[in-house]
Design a protein around this motif. Structure first.
Motif: not given
Length: 221
Positions: A166-167, A177-178, A182-183, A187-189
């Protein structure tokens, strides 16, 4: 969904009369038409200086300057002689994903409010009626987001591969934009897995994500 489709259809066919209003749109349409005859470019016309146009490469080869992702999907509209229908379809599918994502992380009531606000948003309607790449990019980034949030509950390798695909498709449509989207997810992951001390266990999952993305990145290159 029906309300949104009617608003988009009215704006496209009545207000704008299905007319591409900018150089960007022409560039996308030209690339889509070239793709529809199974080429990536065509030779520049004779006396090519008369065919110079914004966002069109005209240096012996003639094609739109933008990445191939959106023209590829627009090509299917060209093939059925309905290029204007592609963005509305992406728009409606995005509404479905937004509903599912909101329901996944909040509640069904919140999800209904979310798509009602989105479906009647003038900005959302306008990006859905032009030949711009925003709607298709929004769909694939929404798909990426939905699978990510769903994966927080059930961690599956296949989901990481789907997120990579998808990405990767979104990157082929609007690269910057992608990356920007993603960033914060990445970061959350990292933060979540580091906090739970599970980062080493996630290497295979990250490899699955990378595989999906790199397949599409290879196409971009």
């Amino acid at each position: 969904l029906l309300l949104s489709f009617v608003l988009i259809l009215f704006t496209n066919q009545i207000t704008l009369r299905n007319f591409p209003n900018s150089g960007d749109e022409y560039a996308y349409l030209i690339s889509a038409e070239i793709f529809s005859i199974q080429n990536l470019s065509v030779p520049s016309p004779e006396h090519k200086e008369f065919f110079d146009f914004y966002h069109i490469i005209n240096n012996g080869k003639f094609y739109g300057k933008y990445p191939p992702g959106w023209p590829f999907f627009l090509m299917f509209g060209i093939l059925i002689n309905l290029p204007w229908i592609v963005n509305p379809v992406f728009a409606i599918l995005t509404l479905v994903l937004v509903y599912l994502t909101a329901k996944e992380i909040t509640s069904k009531k919140t999800a209904r409010i979310a798509i009602l606000l989105m479906a009647t948003s003038s900005f959302f309607i306008f990006i859905s009626v032009f030949y711009f790449s925003h709607s298709s990019n929004l769909f694939f980034l929404s798909l990426f987001s939905y699978v990510y949030f769903k994966n927080l509950k059930k961690n599956k390798k296949l989901n990481f591969f789907i997120m990579g695909i998808a990405l990767g498709i979104a990157f082929n449509i609007r690269p910057l934009e992608s990356i920007a989207i993603f960033i914060p997810f990445f970061t959350h992951y990292l933060y979540t897995k580091t906090k739970k001390k599970e980062l080493k266990k996630e290497i295979n999952n990250f490899l699955m994500f990378s595989l999906g993305f790199l397949i599409l990145f290879g196409i971009f290159l």
